[in-house]
Enzyme design. Structure first.
Site, short mmCIF file in Angstrom:
data_model
loop_
_atom_site.label_atom_id
_atom_site.label_comp_id
_atom_site.label_asym_id
_atom_site.label_seq_id
_atom_site.Cartn_x
_atom_site.Cartn_y
_atom_site.Cartn_z
N TYR A 194 -0.61 8.30 -2.39
CA TYR A 194 -0.63 8.07 -3.83
C TYR A 194 -1.86 8.75 -4.47
O TYR A 194 -1.87 9.00 -5.67
CB TYR A 194 -0.74 6.57 -4.13
CG TYR A 194 0.53 5.76 -3.94
CD1 TYR A 194 1.68 6.30 -3.40
CD2 TYR A 194 0.55 4.42 -4.32
CE1 TYR A 194 2.82 5.53 -3.24
CE2 TYR A 194 1.69 3.64 -4.17
CZ TYR A 194 2.82 4.21 -3.62
OH TYR A 194 3.95 3.44 -3.46
N GLY A 195 -2.86 8.96 -3.65
CA GLY A 195 -4.17 9.38 -4.17
C GLY A 195 -4.17 10.68 -4.97
O GLY A 195 -5.07 10.92 -5.76
N ASP A 212 0.87 -1.18 0.00
CA ASP A 212 0.00 0.00 0.00
C ASP A 212 0.90 1.23 0.00
O ASP A 212 2.11 1.13 0.24
CB ASP A 212 -0.88 -0.01 1.26
CG ASP A 212 -1.75 1.25 1.37
OD1 ASP A 212 -2.28 1.70 0.34
OD2 ASP A 212 -1.86 1.81 2.49
N SER A 213 0.29 2.38 -0.22
CA SER A 213 1.05 3.62 -0.17
C SER A 213 1.49 3.94 1.26
O SER A 213 2.35 4.79 1.46
CB SER A 213 0.17 4.76 -0.68
OG SER A 213 -1.02 4.79 0.08
N CYS A 242 -11.30 2.97 -0.69
CA CYS A 242 -10.00 3.47 -0.21
C CYS A 242 -9.68 2.72 1.07
O CYS A 242 -10.57 2.47 1.89
CB CYS A 242 -10.07 4.97 0.06
SG CYS A 242 -8.59 5.62 0.83
N THR A 243 -8.40 2.38 1.22
CA THR A 243 -7.98 1.58 2.37
C THR A 243 -8.31 2.22 3.73
O THR A 243 -8.44 1.52 4.72
CB THR A 243 -6.45 1.41 2.33
OG1 THR A 243 -5.87 2.70 2.10
CG2 THR A 243 -6.06 0.47 1.22
N HIS A 244 -8.38 3.55 3.76
CA HIS A 244 -8.58 4.22 5.04
C HIS A 244 -10.04 4.27 5.48
O HIS A 244 -10.34 4.49 6.65
CB HIS A 244 -8.05 5.66 4.97
CG HIS A 244 -6.56 5.75 4.91
ND1 HIS A 244 -5.82 5.12 3.94
CD2 HIS A 244 -5.68 6.40 5.70
CE1 HIS A 244 -4.54 5.40 4.14
NE2 HIS A 244 -4.43 6.17 5.20
N GLU A 247 -5.35 9.67 9.10
CA GLU A 247 -3.95 9.57 9.53
C GLU A 247 -3.64 10.47 10.72
O GLU A 247 -2.74 10.17 11.50
CB GLU A 247 -3.03 9.85 8.34
CG GLU A 247 -3.10 8.65 7.42
CD GLU A 247 -2.16 8.68 6.26
OE1 GLU A 247 -1.56 9.72 6.00
OE2 GLU A 247 -2.05 7.62 5.61
N CYS A 264 -4.18 -1.09 -2.17
CA CYS A 264 -4.32 0.36 -2.29
C CYS A 264 -5.19 0.61 -3.51
O CYS A 264 -4.84 0.17 -4.61
CB CYS A 264 -2.94 0.99 -2.47
SG CYS A 264 -2.96 2.74 -2.88
N ASN A 265 -6.31 1.24 -3.30
CA ASN A 265 -7.23 1.47 -4.43
C ASN A 265 -6.59 2.36 -5.48
O ASN A 265 -6.79 2.15 -6.68
CB ASN A 265 -8.52 2.12 -3.94
CG ASN A 265 -9.43 1.14 -3.26
OD1 ASN A 265 -10.38 0.65 -3.84
ND2 ASN A 265 -9.13 0.83 -2.00
N1 DGL Z 1 -4.12 3.64 0.03
C1 DGL Z 1 -4.77 4.69 -0.70
C2 DGL Z 1 -6.03 4.16 -1.39
O1 DGL Z 1 -6.58 3.16 -1.03
C3 DGL Z 1 -5.13 5.84 0.18
C4 DGL Z 1 -3.95 6.64 0.64
C5 DGL Z 1 -3.23 7.33 -0.50
O2 DGL Z 1 -3.81 8.21 -1.15
O3 DGL Z 1 -2.10 6.97 -0.72
O4 DGL Z 1 -6.48 4.77 -2.32
#
Ligand code: DGL
Length: 260
Positions: A38-39, A6-7, A180-182, A148, A69-70
């Site tokens: 990454y988003g 993941d990011s 999204c993972t969060h 976060e 990570c989406n």
């Molecule tokens: N892990 C990213 C996602 O699921 C969220 C955090 C990011 O933007 O890096 O899209």
């Protein structure tokens, strides 16, 4: 070993789900905290990072990869599958399948980062399976930093969520993908806002873990090649207090993050 990247630490929602559903399989996790988020990055940058993350995991013994990570899954899945000769799972397809199977009205909402929503991948995959359905997507770029920061129950988070969710509520969706993972960490707030009995939430971390479980039961010989019984490893490209706290929140226990 099951390699998960993941990011940052958000993908640990996936690691947690895999740990719960497949407790005998060793996990190796890589969180690219140095380059998170990454988003908001370009597809080219996300692809480059995703290739590097996969190489890291394979180099450390992973035999299977989950893109947890989406944002990465939305732009890099095809390229990773073309580049690496191991099974590659990602969070989007299983969530789409569950959403398509769950909706009654055919009105599906998707929340995600800018990169994920801009890619149009959820709309594309849902419409591929059910052309008569309607997909309503909403980029929610402020949610990742709020999670976060640990502002999960903050008044400000509730206000921002209300603003993001209002257009989805208006569209009378009956299914909402947490793309999204969060967002699983905001599940209770989102459920409350959307109406517990009106909207079903699809948690991509659980869906990908279920898909992997089915795959391993259908491919037992492959399953035997994964390492079993040893301790899971969590690597990050930068180490911050906030990441340690988020990891702890996700697992409900302390997680040793090793900086590489
Ligand atoms: N892990 C990213 C996602 O699921 C969220 C955090 C990011 O933007 O890096 O899209």
């Amino acid at each position: 070993m099951i390699g998960i990247f993941d990011s940052g630490v958000g993908g640990m929602t996936v690691a947690r789900a895999v740990e719960t559903l497949l407790p005998d399989n060793q996990i190796i996790y890589y969180g690219d905290l140095d380059r998170t988020p990454y988003g908001n990055k370009s597809p080219e940058a996300i692809i480059e990072y995703s290739i590097g993350n996969t190489e890291f995991l394979l180099g450390h013994g992973a035999k299977i990869i989950i893109i947890a990570c989406n944002s990465a899954a939305s732009v890099a899945s095809d390229i990773l599958r073309q580049t690496f000769a191991v099974p590659i799972f990602e969070v989007i397809t299983p969530a789409v399948e569950r959403a398509v199977a769950s909706t009654v009205t055919g009105n599906i909402g998707v929340m995600g980062t800018r990169a994920t929503i801009r890619s149009g991948i959820y709309d594309q995959k849902i419409i591929e399976q059910a052309p008569e359905f309607h997909v309503f997507s909403k980029a929610c770029p402020l949610l990742v930093p709020l999670v976060e920061e640990g502002w999960i129950d903050a008044r400000e988070t509730k206000m921002i969520l209300r603003k993001y969710l209002a257009p989805l509520k208006q569209k009378q969706i009956d299914t909402l993908v947490l793309g999204c993972t969060h967002y699983p960490l905001l599940k209770d707030l989102i459920r409350h806002r959307m109406g517990k009995n009106r909207v079903r939430l699809i948690d991509s971390s659980i869906e990908v873990a279920l898909t992997l479980k089915v795959y391993l039961s259908e491919n037992p010989d492959f399953g035997k090649t994964l390492q079993h019984g040893s301790q899971n490893k969590y690597f990050v490209s930068d180490l911050t207090k906030a990441a340690v706290a988020t990891a702890e929140k996700i697992f409900g226990r302390h997680i040793d993050l090793e900086k590489v």
